[in-house]
Motif scaffolding. Sequence first.
Motif, PDB file in Angstrom:
ATOM      1  N   ASN A  81       0.673  -1.465   0.132  1.00  0.00           N
ATOM      2  CA  ASN A  81      -0.030   0.057   0.043  1.00  0.00           C
ATOM      3  C   ASN A  81       0.678   1.176   0.025  1.00  0.00           C
ATOM      4  N   LEU A  82       2.171   1.168  -0.498  1.00  0.00           N
ATOM      5  CA  LEU A  82       3.025   2.308  -0.634  1.00  0.00           C
ATOM      6  C   LEU A  82       2.324   3.449  -1.457  1.00  0.00           C
ATOM      7  N   GLN A  83       2.326   4.649  -1.038  1.00  0.00           N
ATOM      8  CA  GLN A  83       1.700   5.650  -1.836  1.00  0.00           C
ATOM      9  C   GLN A  83       2.746   7.069  -1.719  1.00  0.00           C
ATOM     10  N   ASP A  84       2.819   7.734  -2.788  1.00  0.00           N
ATOM     11  CA  ASP A  84       3.244   9.163  -2.780  1.00  0.00           C
ATOM     12  C   ASP A  84       2.898   9.880  -3.758  1.00  0.00           C
ATOM     13  N   HIS A  85       3.190  11.228  -3.662  1.00  0.00           N
ATOM     14  CA  HIS A  85       2.758  12.269  -4.719  1.00  0.00           C
ATOM     15  C   HIS A  85       3.585  12.346  -5.619  1.00  0.00           C
ATOM     16  N   LEU A  86       3.354  11.988  -6.870  1.00  0.00           N
ATOM     17  CA  LEU A  86       4.086  12.073  -8.171  1.00  0.00           C
ATOM     18  C   LEU A  86       4.398  13.573  -8.511  1.00  0.00           C
ATOM     19  N   ASP A  87       5.347  14.105  -9.171  1.00  0.00           N
ATOM     20  CA  ASP A  87       5.697  15.643  -9.137  1.00  0.00           C
ATOM     21  C   ASP A  87       6.010  15.558 -10.640  1.00  0.00           C
ATOM     22  N   GLY A  88       5.558  16.595 -11.433  1.00  0.00           N
ATOM     23  CA  GLY A  88       6.157  17.321 -12.595  1.00  0.00           C
ATOM     24  C   GLY A  88       6.492  18.874 -12.467  1.00  0.00           C
ATOM     25  N   PRO A 100       6.090   9.781   1.314  1.00  0.00           N
ATOM     26  CA  PRO A 100       5.654   8.255   1.482  1.00  0.00           C
ATOM     27  C   PRO A 100       4.759   8.069   2.328  1.00  0.00           C
ATOM     28  N   ALA A 101       3.803   7.120   2.353  1.00  0.00           N
ATOM     29  CA  ALA A 101       2.694   6.727   3.426  1.00  0.00           C
ATOM     30  C   ALA A 101       2.137   5.458   2.814  1.00  0.00           C
ATOM     31  N   GLY A 102       1.478   5.089   3.905  1.00  0.00           N
ATOM     32  CA  GLY A 102       0.391   3.833   3.733  1.00  0.00           C
ATOM     33  C   GLY A 102       1.106   2.413   3.877  1.00  0.00           C
ATOM     34  N   THR A 103       2.294   2.241   4.411  1.00  0.00           N
ATOM     35  CA  THR A 103       2.772   0.843   4.209  1.00  0.00           C
ATOM     36  C   THR A 103       2.650   0.081   5.513  1.00  0.00           C
ATOM     37  N   CYS A 104       2.005   0.615   6.486  1.00  0.00           N
ATOM     38  CA  CYS A 104       1.299  -0.260   7.857  1.00  0.00           C
ATOM     39  C   CYS A 104      -0.034   0.220   7.714  1.00  0.00           C
ATOM     40  N   LYS A 105      -0.653   0.035   6.630  1.00  0.00           N
ATOM     41  CA  LYS A 105      -2.206   0.485   6.592  1.00  0.00           C
ATOM     42  C   LYS A 105      -3.123   0.100   7.753  1.00  0.00           C
ATOM     43  N   MET A 106      -3.753   1.239   8.263  1.00  0.00           N
ATOM     44  CA  MET A 106      -4.796   1.205   9.079  1.00  0.00           C
ATOM     45  C   MET A 106      -6.147   0.691   8.237  1.00  0.00           C
ATOM     46  N   GLY A 107      -6.840  -0.349   9.097  1.00  0.00           N
ATOM     47  CA  GLY A 107      -8.184  -0.881   8.630  1.00  0.00           C
ATOM     48  C   GLY A 107      -8.837  -1.973   9.037  1.00  0.00           C
ATOM     49  N   ILE A 108      -9.803  -2.341   8.431  1.00  0.00           N
ATOM     50  CA  ILE A 108     -10.500  -3.592   8.869  1.00  0.00           C
ATOM     51  C   ILE A 108     -10.259  -4.827   7.948  1.00  0.00           C
ATOM     52  N   ASP A 109      -9.654  -4.619   6.723  1.00  0.00           N
ATOM     53  CA  ASP A 109      -9.667  -5.563   5.746  1.00  0.00           C
ATOM     54  C   ASP A 109      -8.656  -6.290   5.907  1.00  0.00           C
ATOM     55  N   ALA A 110      -8.249  -7.244   4.951  1.00  0.00           N
ATOM     56  CA  ALA A 110      -7.284  -8.248   4.923  1.00  0.00           C
ATOM     57  C   ALA A 110      -5.905  -7.870   4.735  1.00  0.00           C
ATOM     58  N   GLY A 111      -5.728  -6.429   4.216  1.00  0.00           N
ATOM     59  CA  GLY A 111      -4.574  -6.087   3.594  1.00  0.00           C
ATOM     60  C   GLY A 111      -3.853  -4.975   4.933  1.00  0.00           C
ATOM     61  N   SER A 112      -4.940  -5.048   5.865  1.00  0.00           N
ATOM     62  CA  SER A 112      -4.528  -3.945   6.826  1.00  0.00           C
ATOM     63  C   SER A 112      -3.587  -4.671   7.787  1.00  0.00           C
ATOM     64  N   VAL A 113      -2.745  -3.484   8.236  1.00  0.00           N
ATOM     65  CA  VAL A 113      -1.428  -3.952   9.413  1.00  0.00           C
ATOM     66  C   VAL A 113      -1.919  -3.453  10.782  1.00  0.00           C
ATOM     67  N   VAL A 114      -2.586  -2.332  10.947  1.00  0.00           N
ATOM     68  CA  VAL A 114      -2.935  -1.897  12.293  1.00  0.00           C
ATOM     69  C   VAL A 114      -4.595  -1.713  12.246  1.00  0.00           C
ATOM     70  N   ASP A 115      -5.171  -1.781  13.550  1.00  0.00           N
ATOM     71  CA  ASP A 115      -6.547  -1.652  13.566  1.00  0.00           C
ATOM     72  C   ASP A 115      -7.043  -0.155  13.887  1.00  0.00           C
TER      73      ASP A 115
END
Length: 551
Positions: free
Chosen positions: A296-303, A476-491
């Motif tokens: 779930n790695l996300q970042d802002h792409l810049d031009g 960079p963000a999202g690599t220990c995703k919070m959530g309730i689905d199967a891809g989540s790392v933290v609640d």
Amino acid sequence: MSQTAQTMDFDFVIIGAGSAGCVLANRLSADGRYTVCLVEAGGSDSTPRVQVPAGTITLYKSPQYSYNFESAPQTRLNGRSLHCPRGKVLGGSSSMNSMIYIRGMRSDYDGWSAAGCKGWAYDDLLPFFKRSEGNRLGQDETYHGTGGELSVDRPRDPNPLSQMFIDAARGIGLPHNCDFNAGDPFGVGVYDVTQKAAHRLSSYRAFVHPVLQRKNLTLLSDCRALSLRLEGSRVHGVYVEKEGATLLLNAKREVVLAAGAIGSPHLMLMSGIGDVAHLRESGIDVKHHLAGVGRNLQDHLDGLVTVRSSSAKTLGFSLRSLPKVVASPFKYLLRKKGWLTTNYVEAGGFARTRYAAGGDPDVQFHFVPGYRSHRGRLFEYGHGFAIHTCVLRPKSIGMLTLSREDKRAPLIDYNFLAREEDARVLIEGIKLARSILASPVFDPIRGKEMLPGAYVQSDVALLDYIRAHAATVFHPAGTCKMGIDAGSVVDPQLKVIGLEGLRVADASIMPTLVSGNTNAPSIMIGEKAADMMLADARRGKATYESAMSAA
């Protein structure tokens, strides 16, 4: 890991003295009931390069103050590896960023809540933003706090080109916005910054440095986290290395990872927490299978649009600017004015392309009143000005894994432009940036457009330009995703799923990247994490006392 390591005992151990970690250290140690250890791999921030705003440009590639990560070759960016600096100093990346105070949009957080993260809607989080903030601008107290440790102010001496940018943007229908953190962020203006008396105010300087005298707070700098100590499903502490010796920091209550979107998942993987197949492939003993770690790695792409100019009003090095450059240290020391007060991206704002959904802006501008090198150099002789444009809500998702060549190093794959929507939005954003720079406002100082260049006009040509030159805004963000689905790392309580005694509190927990700069949201995450941890500690004490009373 050696079982004979020297041990130190604390209630809470925090890994990472960055944006969130410093807030946690302050709040958890505030009433004296709990012993807190804050661990930072970097060292002192006592240098003008950190404390003077203009010094930020010297930090991004510094081997002393930055982890100079390089991404995996980006398939859709002509196989280029992208630079990913992260702060290796007290304050973490808040000690090397551009000091812009942006929270993100209401819809970002309401989206988290709608996806199952109860307690993370905008109205839930606004009190935590306000708690940290010491607003010096007289802005609406519905949205702003005035009593917090984090001073929020305007740049002390904005370059006159910043106002030219605002005037030019108004010509294409972008209103002047005096407060991007209240209501609709749409429009342009001078950014609020985390500065105090014309000095950088990092999270460390705001939240930890003033309270170092607390007897229950221990700061270990120049101290590298090696791995977590797990027994069964509980994390009991952290092995660290300091001055060549291995220490075990036992945590009687909890360990909190606040090492950022690169450091936190990397430490988990090195500790055997992650996808079982990847861990085995990397030769790591599996302690706990958690497939989402590093995903779930996300970042802002810049031009970038960068323009040459003959005007010495712009920031730059030339014979004409030499008197101003030579005078700048004296002007800064005596009056807190001049070039050394700049953060280089004093103005900017938020705009909508034709692809914007739901009315929210989908691109952000960072205007530079100086020449950004068309060759990627840190410094380029001469003058000019530029606009950075980034995609606010990227659809392309990457991942962080362990490098096959050296498992101690993270392998960062942004997977940029995996989704065509991101390319379309960035192309339109660059067109908007060009429209701003085409304004007659800039005619008196206009020069040649160096990038993308006058010959780059069609969407196909702009896409080729993006593939050859686009970079990241370092969010960079999202690599220990919070959530309730199967891809989540933290609640939603930031507890690592399936383990006890371990939480994550930094930008890595963001389910989706916020629409703006990430420092203020990371500080908010530290505030909310501390609130939840203290509430749990109080409940635990009450339960224990109730049981003892009944006995």
